[in-house]
Design a protein around this motif. Structure first.
Motif, PDB file in Angstrom:
ATOM      1  N   PHE A  61      17.769   5.832   9.258  1.00 10.25           N
ATOM      2  CA  PHE A  61      18.957   6.194  10.038  1.00 10.25           C
ATOM      3  C   PHE A  61      18.593   6.525  11.483  1.00 10.25           C
ATOM      4  CE2 PHE A  61      22.080   9.334  11.537  1.00 10.25           C
ATOM      5  CZ  PHE A  61      23.254   8.605  11.367  1.00 10.25           C
ATOM      6  N   SER A  62      17.386   7.065  11.690  1.00  8.07           N
ATOM      7  CA  SER A  62      16.940   7.413  13.040  1.00  8.07           C
ATOM      8  C   SER A  62      16.432   6.212  13.822  1.00  8.07           C
ATOM      9  CB  SER A  62      15.835   8.474  12.966  1.00  8.07           C
ATOM     10  OG  SER A  62      16.287   9.628  12.288  1.00  8.07           O
ATOM     11  N   GLY A  63      16.391   5.060  13.198  1.00  4.52           N
ATOM     12  CA  GLY A  63      15.930   3.867  13.885  1.00  4.52           C
ATOM     13  C   GLY A  63      14.430   3.674  13.856  1.00  4.52           C
ATOM     14  N   LEU A  64      13.737   4.425  13.010  1.00  2.00           N
ATOM     15  CA  LEU A  64      12.285   4.292  12.906  1.00  2.00           C
ATOM     16  C   LEU A  64      11.928   3.315  11.797  1.00  2.00           C
ATOM     17  CD1 LEU A  64      11.252   8.044  13.238  1.00  2.00           C
ATOM     18  CD2 LEU A  64      11.297   6.304  15.029  1.00  2.00           C
ATOM     19  N   HIS A  65      10.898   2.546  12.040  1.00  2.00           N
ATOM     20  CA  HIS A  65      10.443   1.569  11.065  1.00  2.00           C
ATOM     21  C   HIS A  65       9.032   1.941  10.597  1.00  2.00           C
ATOM     22  CE1 HIS A  65      13.912  -0.910  12.088  1.00  2.00           C
ATOM     23  NE2 HIS A  65      13.592  -0.763  13.371  1.00  2.00           N
ATOM     24  N   ILE A  66       8.572   1.233   9.598  1.00  2.92           N
ATOM     25  CA  ILE A  66       7.239   1.512   9.067  1.00  2.92           C
ATOM     26  C   ILE A  66       6.184   1.032  10.059  1.00  2.92           C
ATOM     27  CG2 ILE A  66       5.623   1.058   7.200  1.00  2.92           C
ATOM     28  CD1 ILE A  66       7.938   2.820   6.418  1.00  2.92           C
ATOM     29  N   GLU A  69       0.824  -1.206   0.000  1.00  7.04           N
ATOM     30  CA  GLU A  69       0.000   0.000   0.000  1.00  7.04           C
ATOM     31  C   GLU A  69       0.862   1.262   0.000  1.00  7.04           C
ATOM     32  OE1 GLU A  69      -3.243   0.484  -0.222  1.00  7.04           O
ATOM     33  OE2 GLU A  69      -3.600  -1.652  -0.497  1.00  7.04           O
ATOM     34  N   LEU A  70       1.969   1.234   0.729  1.00  8.90           N
ATOM     35  CA  LEU A  70       2.848   2.404   0.772  1.00  8.90           C
ATOM     36  C   LEU A  70       3.485   2.659  -0.591  1.00  8.90           C
ATOM     37  CD1 LEU A  70       4.140   4.639   2.427  1.00  8.90           C
ATOM     38  CD2 LEU A  70       5.953   3.037   3.072  1.00  8.90           C
ATOM     39  N   ILE A  71       3.893   1.608  -1.261  1.00 11.71           N
ATOM     40  CA  ILE A  71       4.480   1.763  -2.595  1.00 11.71           C
ATOM     41  C   ILE A  71       3.444   2.318  -3.575  1.00 11.71           C
ATOM     42  CG2 ILE A  71       5.444   0.508  -4.559  1.00 11.71           C
ATOM     43  CD1 ILE A  71       6.732  -1.406  -2.543  1.00 11.71           C
ATOM     44  N   THR A  72       2.236   1.764  -3.527  1.00 12.28           N
ATOM     45  CA  THR A  72       1.178   2.237  -4.428  1.00 12.28           C
ATOM     46  C   THR A  72       0.814   3.688  -4.150  1.00 12.28           C
ATOM     47  OG1 THR A  72       0.278  -0.011  -4.534  1.00 12.28           O
ATOM     48  CG2 THR A  72      -1.157   1.790  -5.248  1.00 12.28           C
ATOM     49  N   THR A  73       0.660   4.023  -2.869  1.00 13.72           N
ATOM     50  CA  THR A  73       0.304   5.392  -2.504  1.00 13.72           C
ATOM     51  C   THR A  73       1.401   6.370  -2.886  1.00 13.72           C
ATOM     52  OG1 THR A  73      -0.940   4.507  -0.622  1.00 13.72           O
ATOM     53  CG2 THR A  73      -0.464   6.857  -0.608  1.00 13.72           C
ATOM     54  N   THR A  74       2.645   5.964  -2.720  1.00  9.96           N
ATOM     55  CA  THR A  74       3.763   6.836  -3.079  1.00  9.96           C
ATOM     56  C   THR A  74       3.790   7.111  -4.577  1.00  9.96           C
ATOM     57  OG1 THR A  74       5.074   5.987  -1.227  1.00  9.96           O
ATOM     58  CG2 THR A  74       6.260   7.088  -3.014  1.00  9.96           C
ATOM     59  N   ILE A  75       3.623   6.076  -5.370  1.00  2.99           N
ATOM     60  CA  ILE A  75       3.638   6.254  -6.825  1.00  2.99           C
ATOM     61  C   ILE A  75       2.490   7.158  -7.268  1.00  2.99           C
ATOM     62  CG2 ILE A  75       3.367   5.065  -9.033  1.00  2.99           C
ATOM     63  CD1 ILE A  75       4.787   2.664  -7.791  1.00  2.99           C
ATOM     64  N   THR A 124      10.998  12.702  -6.097  1.00  4.17           N
ATOM     65  CA  THR A 124      11.449  11.321  -5.886  1.00  4.17           C
ATOM     66  C   THR A 124      12.709  11.288  -5.027  1.00  4.17           C
ATOM     67  OG1 THR A 124      10.531  10.713  -8.050  1.00  4.17           O
ATOM     68  CG2 THR A 124      12.102   9.193  -7.041  1.00  4.17           C
ATOM     69  N   ILE A 125      13.650  12.173  -5.318  1.00  2.00           N
ATOM     70  CA  ILE A 125      14.876  12.250  -4.521  1.00  2.00           C
ATOM     71  C   ILE A 125      14.559  12.632  -3.075  1.00  2.00           C
ATOM     72  CG2 ILE A 125      17.034  13.533  -4.228  1.00  2.00           C
ATOM     73  CD1 ILE A 125      17.160  13.767  -7.272  1.00  2.00           C
ATOM     74  N   LEU A 126      13.666  13.594  -2.905  1.00  2.92           N
ATOM     75  CA  LEU A 126      13.289  14.020  -1.557  1.00  2.92           C
ATOM     76  C   LEU A 126      12.655  12.878  -0.772  1.00  2.92           C
ATOM     77  CD1 LEU A 126      11.864  17.624  -2.082  1.00  2.92           C
ATOM     78  CD2 LEU A 126      13.608  16.961  -0.439  1.00  2.92           C
ATOM     79  N   TYR A 127      11.803  12.127  -1.418  1.00 10.09           N
ATOM     80  CA  TYR A 127      11.123  11.027  -0.730  1.00 10.09           C
ATOM     81  C   TYR A 127      12.117   9.937  -0.328  1.00 10.09           C
ATOM     82  CZ  TYR A 127       7.270   7.877   0.374  1.00 10.09           C
ATOM     83  OH  TYR A 127       6.386   7.056   1.022  1.00 10.09           O
ATOM     84  N   ILE A 128      13.048   9.630  -1.213  1.00  9.37           N
ATOM     85  CA  ILE A 128      14.067   8.627  -0.881  1.00  9.37           C
ATOM     86  C   ILE A 128      14.951   9.120   0.261  1.00  9.37           C
ATOM     87  CG2 ILE A 128      16.091   7.408  -1.768  1.00  9.37           C
ATOM     88  CD1 ILE A 128      14.724   7.387  -4.508  1.00  9.37           C
ATOM     89  N   ASP A 129      15.299  10.401   0.240  1.00  2.00           N
ATOM     90  CA  ASP A 129      16.088  10.965   1.338  1.00  2.00           C
ATOM     91  C   ASP A 129      15.337  10.882   2.664  1.00  2.00           C
ATOM     92  OD1 ASP A 129      18.086  11.535  -0.418  1.00  2.00           O
ATOM     93  OD2 ASP A 129      17.571  13.656  -0.648  1.00  2.00           O
ATOM     94  N   LEU A 130      14.033  11.149   2.618  1.00  2.00           N
ATOM     95  CA  LEU A 130      13.230  11.074   3.840  1.00  2.00           C
ATOM     96  C   LEU A 130      13.175   9.645   4.375  1.00  2.00           C
ATOM     97  CD1 LEU A 130      11.422  12.537   5.857  1.00  2.00           C
ATOM     98  CD2 LEU A 130       9.493  12.149   4.316  1.00  2.00           C
ATOM     99  N   LEU A 131      13.043   8.688   3.487  1.00  2.00           N
ATOM    100  CA  LEU A 131      13.078   7.283   3.917  1.00  2.00           C
ATOM    101  C   LEU A 131      14.421   6.943   4.563  1.00  2.00           C
ATOM    102  CD1 LEU A 131      11.376   5.450   0.900  1.00  2.00           C
ATOM    103  CD2 LEU A 131      10.465   5.679   3.217  1.00  2.00           C
ATOM    104  N   GLY A 132      15.496   7.469   3.987  1.00  2.00           N
ATOM    105  CA  GLY A 132      16.814   7.216   4.557  1.00  2.00           C
ATOM    106  C   GLY A 132      16.985   7.825   5.935  1.00  2.00           C
ATOM    107  N   VAL A 133      16.445   9.028   6.136  1.00  2.00           N
ATOM    108  CA  VAL A 133      16.540   9.668   7.450  1.00  2.00           C
ATOM    109  C   VAL A 133      15.759   8.876   8.496  1.00  2.00           C
ATOM    110  CG1 VAL A 133      15.914  11.730   8.762  1.00  2.00           C
ATOM    111  CG2 VAL A 133      16.965  11.959   6.517  1.00  2.00           C
ATOM    112  N   LEU A 134      14.570   8.421   8.136  1.00  2.00           N
ATOM    113  CA  LEU A 134      13.783   7.619   9.080  1.00  2.00           C
ATOM    114  C   LEU A 134      14.503   6.318   9.423  1.00  2.00           C
ATOM    115  CD1 LEU A 134      10.135   8.063   7.708  1.00  2.00           C
ATOM    116  CD2 LEU A 134      11.245   9.267   9.592  1.00  2.00           C
TER     117      LEU A 134
END
Length: 217
Positions: free
Chosen positions: A67-72, A21-27, A55-65
């Motif tokens: 890196f911060s130890g947060l999961h989906i 669902e997250l992949i579909t919603t993101t696209i 797209t770059i911003l979204y990937i960066d945000l995923l990386g920060v989460l």
């Protein structure tokens, strides 16, 4: 029929469908903001900047989460979906001002954009950053997730909108001025509407000749 039920079934079901669902919603979200940029910004090339940048911003945000130890989870899921609409604001304002800038040349247009629109975006980012800071004092995992997501969102959005995007525009940005072209067209229409008609001028000349002959007689 016997059907077992337990409160945790909802959570298990969420984690089962969350990745897809997250992949579909993101696209769908990225495509939606790209189409909106194509329709609202009066130049087709805006979509070519919005699509890769968001797209770059979204990937960066995923990386920060990550890196911060947060999961989906349910909270980070909502934050990620909301981030698409919030991140695009940092890009749309810069692009719209760039296309409306009357300056000649890419670098001059970028400088004018940062002088006129950059300060507003920076102030908006700082105010959002300060508004999210009190969440850092919370011990709740929900508020901690929101804090990390919003701080990363504002920082990445402002950095990409005020640094990366202007650099790209100064190198490969289209050297057009939509607002200036509209003004030129308006001036042409005004001059055409106020210009005297040839037939009217001919009638006036004939009347003047007739009056002159009568006076001479």
């Amino acid at each position: 029929p016997f059907s077992p039920f337990f409160d945790l079934y909802f959570i298990w079901e969420f984690y089962t469908v969350a990745p897809a669902e997250l992949i579909t919603t993101t696209i769908l979200g990225v495509v939606a903001v790209t189409v909106i940029a194509f329709l609202l910004i009066p130049h087709w090339s805006a979509a070519l900047f919005i699509l890769p940048m968001i797209t770059i911003l979204y990937i960066d945000l995923l990386g920060v989460l990550q890196f911060s130890g947060l999961h989906i989870n349910a909270v980070s899921y909502v934050a990620l979906v909301m981030s698409i609409g919030l991140l695009v604001d940092f890009l749309m304002h810069i692009l719209l001002r760039y296309y409306e800038s009357p300056m000649d040349g890419r670098e001059a247009k970028v400088k004018d954009t940062l002088k006129t629109m950059g300060s507003s975006i920076l102030v908006g980012g700082i105010s959002t950053f300060l508004g999210a800071l009190p969440l850092a004092l919370s011990t709740s995992e929900i508020f901690t997730t929101i804090f990390v997501a919003f701080i990363a969102l504002v920082t990445l959005g402002a950095a990409h909108g005020l640094i990366l995007l202007p650099v790209l525009l100064s190198i490969i940005g289209p050297n057009v001025c939509i607002h200036h072209n509209h003004n030129k067209n308006d001036k042409k229409r005004e001059s055409a509407s106020t210009a005297p008609d040839k037939d009217e001028m001919a009638v006036e000349d004939a009347m003047e000749d007739t009056v002159g002959k009568e006076d001479g007689a």
